[in-house]
Design a protein around this motif. Structure first.
Motif, short mmCIF file in Angstrom:
data_model
loop_
_atom_site.label_atom_id
_atom_site.label_comp_id
_atom_site.label_asym_id
_atom_site.label_seq_id
_atom_site.Cartn_x
_atom_site.Cartn_y
_atom_site.Cartn_z
N ASP A 1 -5.01 5.43 5.62
CA ASP A 1 -5.02 3.93 5.44
C ASP A 1 -5.14 3.69 6.21
O ASP A 1 -5.65 2.19 6.46
N ARG B 1 -1.23 7.87 4.67
CA ARG B 1 -0.66 6.76 4.81
C ARG B 1 -1.31 6.07 5.98
O ARG B 1 -1.96 5.31 6.47
N VAL C 1 -3.16 -1.98 -5.45
CA VAL C 1 -3.19 -0.97 -4.36
C VAL C 1 -3.65 0.67 -5.56
O VAL C 1 -3.71 1.02 -4.61
N SER D 1 1.02 3.90 -2.81
CA SER D 1 0.83 5.34 -2.61
C SER D 1 2.07 5.99 -3.34
O SER D 1 2.06 7.41 -3.84
N ASP E 1 -10.13 3.53 0.85
CA ASP E 1 -9.25 5.16 0.06
C ASP E 1 -9.70 6.64 -0.27
O ASP E 1 -9.12 7.39 -0.27
N GLN F 1 -4.13 9.18 -2.47
CA GLN F 1 -2.92 9.99 -2.74
C GLN F 1 -3.33 10.64 -3.74
O GLN F 1 -3.13 12.40 -3.43
N GLU G 1 -5.30 2.60 -3.47
CA GLU G 1 -4.30 3.88 -2.32
C GLU G 1 -3.68 4.78 -3.78
O GLU G 1 -3.30 6.28 -2.94
N GLY H 1 1.02 -1.25 0.51
CA GLY H 1 -0.14 0.43 -0.25
C GLY H 1 0.81 1.85 0.21
O GLY H 1 0.49 1.98 -0.27
N THR H 2 1.98 1.32 1.08
CA THR H 2 2.98 2.23 0.77
C THR H 2 3.35 2.11 -0.56
O THR H 2 3.91 3.36 -0.94
#
Length: 170
Positions: free
Chosen positions: A119, A116, A76, A26, A142, A83, A79, A22-23
């Motif tokens: 989320d 983040r 993702v 993002s 998200d 973002q 995300e 997920g990071t």
């Protein structure tokens, strides 16, 4: 499995990066958002939010059909949509005032960190959306986290520019 849906949901395979896919998703959204903003300002980034959301619902539904896991970690695209939303206040300010969007780098950091945080922790309506157990819920949690982060970015900018800078001459 539909290969186009898989590429879309994993953002070209970025969702398979470990740890913390997920990071990574993002992080991948940051240069994409910059590109959309550079090409068409805030209106194009806002359109990218809508397009990413719609494509994300489709791709997530395709990838999870017949599976008990409604939100596998490799998806993702959600995300990316969130973002993008977190970055909209920066894009708007840049677009309206002719400021180089990269000059607002503290806002980029705030948008990333806040998104983040929301989320991962999933407070209130973010957690409720996540518990829907369907493709819309995967995307919606998200989107809401992105909205919370965008509000946080605006509040932090107001605090910095409206209170701290004048008070301390920063």
């Amino acid at each position: 499995m539909n290969r186009l849906a898989q590429l879309t949901a994993t953002v070209g395979g970025i969702g398979y990066l470990r740890p913390a896919p997920g990071t990574w998703g993002s992080l991948a959204a940051l240069p994409l958002a910059w590109g959309f903003h550079t090409l068409g300002g805030m209106p194009l980034l806002a359109l990218a939010v809508v397009g990413t959301f719609v494509k994300g619902i489709w791709a997530t539904k395709e990838m999870t059909e017949g599976s008990e896991d409604h939100d596998p970690s490799e998806i993702v695209i959600d995300e990316v949509a969130g973002q993008f939303i977190a970055l909209l206040p920066l894009s708007y300010a840049s677009w309206m005032h002719g400021i180089d969007i990269l000059a607002m780098w503290p806002g980029w950091i705030a948008a990333f960190a806040l998104f983040r945080l929301f989320d991962i922790t999933k407070p209130g309506p973010i957690g409720r959306a996540d518990r829907r157990g369907d493709a819309l819920g995967v995307m919606l949690d998200d989107v809401i986290a992105g909205l919370f982060a965008a509000i946080g970015v605006v509040l932090l900018a107001g605090f910095w520019h409206g209170l701290l800078q004048p008070m301390f001459g920063l």
